[in-house]
Design a protein around this motif. Structure first.
Motif, PDB file in Angstrom:
ATOM      1  N   PHE A  12       4.257 -22.157  -6.282  1.00  0.00           N
ATOM      2  CA  PHE A  12       4.331 -22.397  -4.844  1.00  0.00           C
ATOM      3  C   PHE A  12       4.745 -23.837  -4.542  1.00  0.00           C
ATOM      4  O   PHE A  12       4.447 -24.756  -5.295  1.00  0.00           O
ATOM      5  N   ASP A  13       5.413 -23.988  -3.402  1.00  0.00           N
ATOM      6  CA  ASP A  13       5.780 -25.300  -2.878  1.00  0.00           C
ATOM      7  C   ASP A  13       4.634 -25.794  -1.997  1.00  0.00           C
ATOM      8  O   ASP A  13       4.399 -25.237  -0.919  1.00  0.00           O
ATOM      9  N   PRO A  14       3.897 -26.844  -2.417  1.00  0.00           N
ATOM     10  CA  PRO A  14       2.720 -27.281  -1.648  1.00  0.00           C
ATOM     11  C   PRO A  14       3.050 -27.692  -0.223  1.00  0.00           C
ATOM     12  O   PRO A  14       2.247 -27.453   0.692  1.00  0.00           O
ATOM     13  N   ASP A  15       4.206 -28.326   0.000  1.00  0.00           N
ATOM     14  CA  ASP A  15       4.556 -28.775   1.350  1.00  0.00           C
ATOM     15  C   ASP A  15       4.727 -27.592   2.306  1.00  0.00           C
ATOM     16  O   ASP A  15       4.283 -27.640   3.456  1.00  0.00           O
ATOM     17  N   ARG A  16       5.354 -26.547   1.854  1.00  0.00           N
ATOM     18  CA  ARG A  16       5.523 -25.367   2.705  1.00  0.00           C
ATOM     19  C   ARG A  16       4.199 -24.667   2.941  1.00  0.00           C
ATOM     20  O   ARG A  16       3.968 -24.102   4.026  1.00  0.00           O
ATOM     21  N   VAL A  17       3.323 -24.700   1.949  1.00  0.00           N
ATOM     22  CA  VAL A  17       2.000 -24.103   2.134  1.00  0.00           C
ATOM     23  C   VAL A  17       1.229 -24.857   3.207  1.00  0.00           C
ATOM     24  O   VAL A  17       0.570 -24.259   4.066  1.00  0.00           O
ATOM     25  N   GLY A  55       2.499 -16.157  16.015  1.00  0.00           N
ATOM     26  CA  GLY A  55       2.325 -17.318  15.152  1.00  0.00           C
ATOM     27  C   GLY A  55       1.448 -17.020  13.958  1.00  0.00           C
ATOM     28  O   GLY A  55       1.752 -17.414  12.822  1.00  0.00           O
ATOM     29  N   LEU A  56       0.344 -16.298  14.186  1.00  0.00           N
ATOM     30  CA  LEU A  56      -0.559 -15.953  13.076  1.00  0.00           C
ATOM     31  C   LEU A  56       0.130 -14.981  12.110  1.00  0.00           C
ATOM     32  O   LEU A  56      -0.104 -15.054  10.899  1.00  0.00           O
ATOM     33  N   ALA A  57       0.953 -14.082  12.655  1.00  0.00           N
ATOM     34  CA  ALA A  57       1.678 -13.167  11.771  1.00  0.00           C
ATOM     35  C   ALA A  57       2.651 -13.917  10.878  1.00  0.00           C
ATOM     36  O   ALA A  57       2.959 -13.481   9.754  1.00  0.00           O
ATOM     37  N   ALA A  58       3.136 -15.066  11.365  1.00  0.00           N
ATOM     38  CA  ALA A  58       4.084 -15.848  10.571  1.00  0.00           C
ATOM     39  C   ALA A  58       3.414 -16.573   9.412  1.00  0.00           C
ATOM     40  O   ALA A  58       4.088 -16.916   8.429  1.00  0.00           O
ATOM     41  N   VAL A  59       2.100 -16.818   9.522  1.00  0.00           N
ATOM     42  CA  VAL A  59       1.400 -17.608   8.494  1.00  0.00           C
ATOM     43  C   VAL A  59       1.523 -17.002   7.095  1.00  0.00           C
ATOM     44  O   VAL A  59       1.921 -17.699   6.151  1.00  0.00           O
ATOM     45  N   PRO A  60       1.192 -15.720   6.883  1.00  0.00           N
ATOM     46  CA  PRO A  60       1.335 -15.176   5.524  1.00  0.00           C
ATOM     47  C   PRO A  60       2.779 -15.153   5.038  1.00  0.00           C
ATOM     48  O   PRO A  60       3.036 -15.331   3.835  1.00  0.00           O
ATOM     49  N   TYR A  61       3.728 -14.952   5.951  1.00  0.00           N
ATOM     50  CA  TYR A  61       5.130 -14.937   5.529  1.00  0.00           C
ATOM     51  C   TYR A  61       5.637 -16.339   5.197  1.00  0.00           C
ATOM     52  O   TYR A  61       6.532 -16.506   4.359  1.00  0.00           O
ATOM     53  N   GLY A  63       7.219 -17.453   1.790  1.00  0.00           N
ATOM     54  CA  GLY A  63       8.422 -18.280   1.757  1.00  0.00           C
ATOM     55  C   GLY A  63       8.263 -19.522   0.902  1.00  0.00           C
ATOM     56  O   GLY A  63       9.255 -20.104   0.461  1.00  0.00           O
ATOM     57  N   ALA A  64       7.012 -19.939   0.692  1.00  0.00           N
ATOM     58  CA  ALA A  64       6.751 -21.099  -0.164  1.00  0.00           C
ATOM     59  C   ALA A  64       6.652 -20.708  -1.634  1.00  0.00           C
ATOM     60  O   ALA A  64       6.359 -21.548  -2.485  1.00  0.00           O
ATOM     61  N   MET A  65       6.900 -19.456  -1.932  1.00  0.00           N
ATOM     62  CA  MET A  65       6.704 -18.929  -3.286  1.00  0.00           C
ATOM     63  C   MET A  65       8.010 -18.982  -4.087  1.00  0.00           C
ATOM     64  O   MET A  65       9.074 -18.612  -3.605  1.00  0.00           O
ATOM     65  N   TYR A  66       7.910 -19.473  -5.312  1.00  0.00           N
ATOM     66  CA  TYR A  66       9.006 -19.401  -6.268  1.00  0.00           C
ATOM     67  C   TYR A  66       8.669 -18.294  -7.265  1.00  0.00           C
ATOM     68  O   TYR A  66       7.566 -18.257  -7.807  1.00  0.00           O
ATOM     69  N   GLY A  83       7.677 -25.226  -8.643  1.00  0.00           N
ATOM     70  CA  GLY A  83       6.498 -25.267  -7.790  1.00  0.00           C
ATOM     71  C   GLY A  83       5.223 -25.461  -8.585  1.00  0.00           C
ATOM     72  O   GLY A  83       5.241 -25.692  -9.798  1.00  0.00           O
ATOM     73  N   GLU A  84       4.093 -25.357  -7.881  1.00  0.00           N
ATOM     74  CA  GLU A  84       2.782 -25.499  -8.497  1.00  0.00           C
ATOM     75  C   GLU A  84       2.189 -24.110  -8.723  1.00  0.00           C
ATOM     76  O   GLU A  84       2.416 -23.194  -7.926  1.00  0.00           O
TER      77      GLU A  84
END
Length: 271
Positions: A75-80, A118-124, A128-131, A205-206
C-alpha cells in the motif's frame, strides 16, 4: 477450546472502532444542538473528527485483512492517509448542515447524500492505494450496493444525531450505525477482484501490516476524546433536571421547501 480466527478478531476490532466513533460523534452533536452551554462549531468539529477517525480505523483494520490468493499486496501510505482526511471532511459537511439547518427533508437529503458518497469513496480510496501484481477490477452491482448502503447509513446517522438525546439511545444508535458502516466497507471490498499475473511485481508500497502503526495516532485521539466526553456531564446524564434548566431554546423555523421532520432544539441566540 475452539480457536478464534484472525478474520474474527479483525471483524470485531473493526466493528468496535466504528461503534466508538459513531457513539462519540452522536453525543457531540447532541451537545451542540440541544444545549445552550458550549460552542457549537467546536462540538461539531469534534463530532466529525471522532466519527471520521472511527470509520477510518475500521477501514484500515478491514483493509489489512484483505487478501487475494497468489497476489502480493502493498500500500501507498500517503494515499491511505488521504482517505482519513476524506472521512473526516465528509462527516463534517453533513454534521454542519444538519447542525445549523436542522433535519428538513432537503437539508437531510443533501447532507446524507454528500456524506454517504464521501464515505463510500473511503474504501475505494484504500483500494486505489493498493499495489498488486495483477489487474484490479470491480463488480458493478456490488459497487452500487455499497454506495446505497453508505448513503442510507449516513442519512440515518445524521437523523439520529439531531433527534436522539438520551445516552443509552445514542449507544443503541451507535451500534446500528457501526453495523451499517461495517457492512458498507465489506460490501465495497467484496466488489473488488484481482486478475493475478505472477510475472508482475507489486509496486514500491508498504506491506499491509505496516499500516497498523497508522492506527496509533487516531487511536490515542479517540481515547482522549472519550475521556473528554465522559468528563462532560451534559453528554452523559441524558434527560434530567439539568435538561429542564438548559433546554429552553426554540426549534429552528422550517422553510416551505424544507419542512421539519421533527423538532430540533436550538441554543438561545441571546446567550
Amino acid at each position: 477450546m475452539p480457536e478464534i480466527s484472525n478474520a474474527t478478531v479483525s471483524m470485531v476490532a473493526a466493528y468496535l472502532a466504528a461503534f466508538v466513533g459513531s457513539a462519540l460523534g452522536l453525543r457531540c452533536v447532541v451537545r451542540s444542538v440541544h444545549h445552550r452551554e458550549g460552542w457549537r462549531p467546536g462540538w461539531l468539529v469534534l463530532g466529525a473528527a471522532v466519527t471520521g477517525c472511527g470509520i477510518w480505523m475500521m477501514h484500515i483494520i478491514v483493509l489489512m485483512g484483505f487478501s487475494v490468493p497468489g497476489a502480493v499486496i502493498t500500500f501507498d501510505p500517503d494515499r491511505v492517509l488521504l482517505s482519513l482526511a476524506v472521512a473526516v471532511a465528509v462527516v463534517a459537511v453533513g454534521l454542519f448542515i444538519v447542525g445549523y439547518r436542522g433535519a428538513g427533508r432537503v437539508s437531510l437529503g443533501v447532507a446524507g447524500t454528500v456524506t454517504g458518497l464521501g464515505l463510500a469513496a473511503v474504501p475505494y480510496l484504500g483500494v486505489g492505494a493498493m499495489y498488486v501484481n495483477g489487474t484490479v477490477y470491480y463488480r458493478p452491482l456490488l459497487v452500487v450496493l455499497s454506495v446505497l448502503i453508505a448513503v442510507a447509513a449516513a442519512t440515518a446517522a445524521l437523523w439520529s444525531a439531531v433527534s436522539i438525546r438520551g445516552f443509552l439511545s445514542s449507544l443503541g444508535a451507535g451500534l446500528f450505525l457501526a453495523a451499517a458502516i461495517a457492512g458498507m466497507h465489506y460490501t465495497a471490498l467484496a466488489s473488488v477482484g484481482v486478475h493475478v499475473r505472477k510475472n508482475l511485481l507489486p509496486g514500491p508500497g508498504e506491506p499491509a501490516l505496516s499500516m497498523m502503526s497508522m492506527l496509533i495516532g487516531p487511536g490515542i485521539f479517540l481515547l482522549l476524546a472519550t475521556v473528554f466526553i465522559v468528563l462532560d456531564p451534559l453528554l452523559i446524564l441524558g434527560e434530567g433536571e439539568w435538561d429542564e434548566r438548559t433546554d429552553t431554546g426554540s426549534a429552528p423555523a422550517a422553510t416551505p421547501d424544507t419542512p421539519a421532520l421533527f423538532d430540533v432544539r436550538q441554543p438561545d441566540s441571546r446567550r
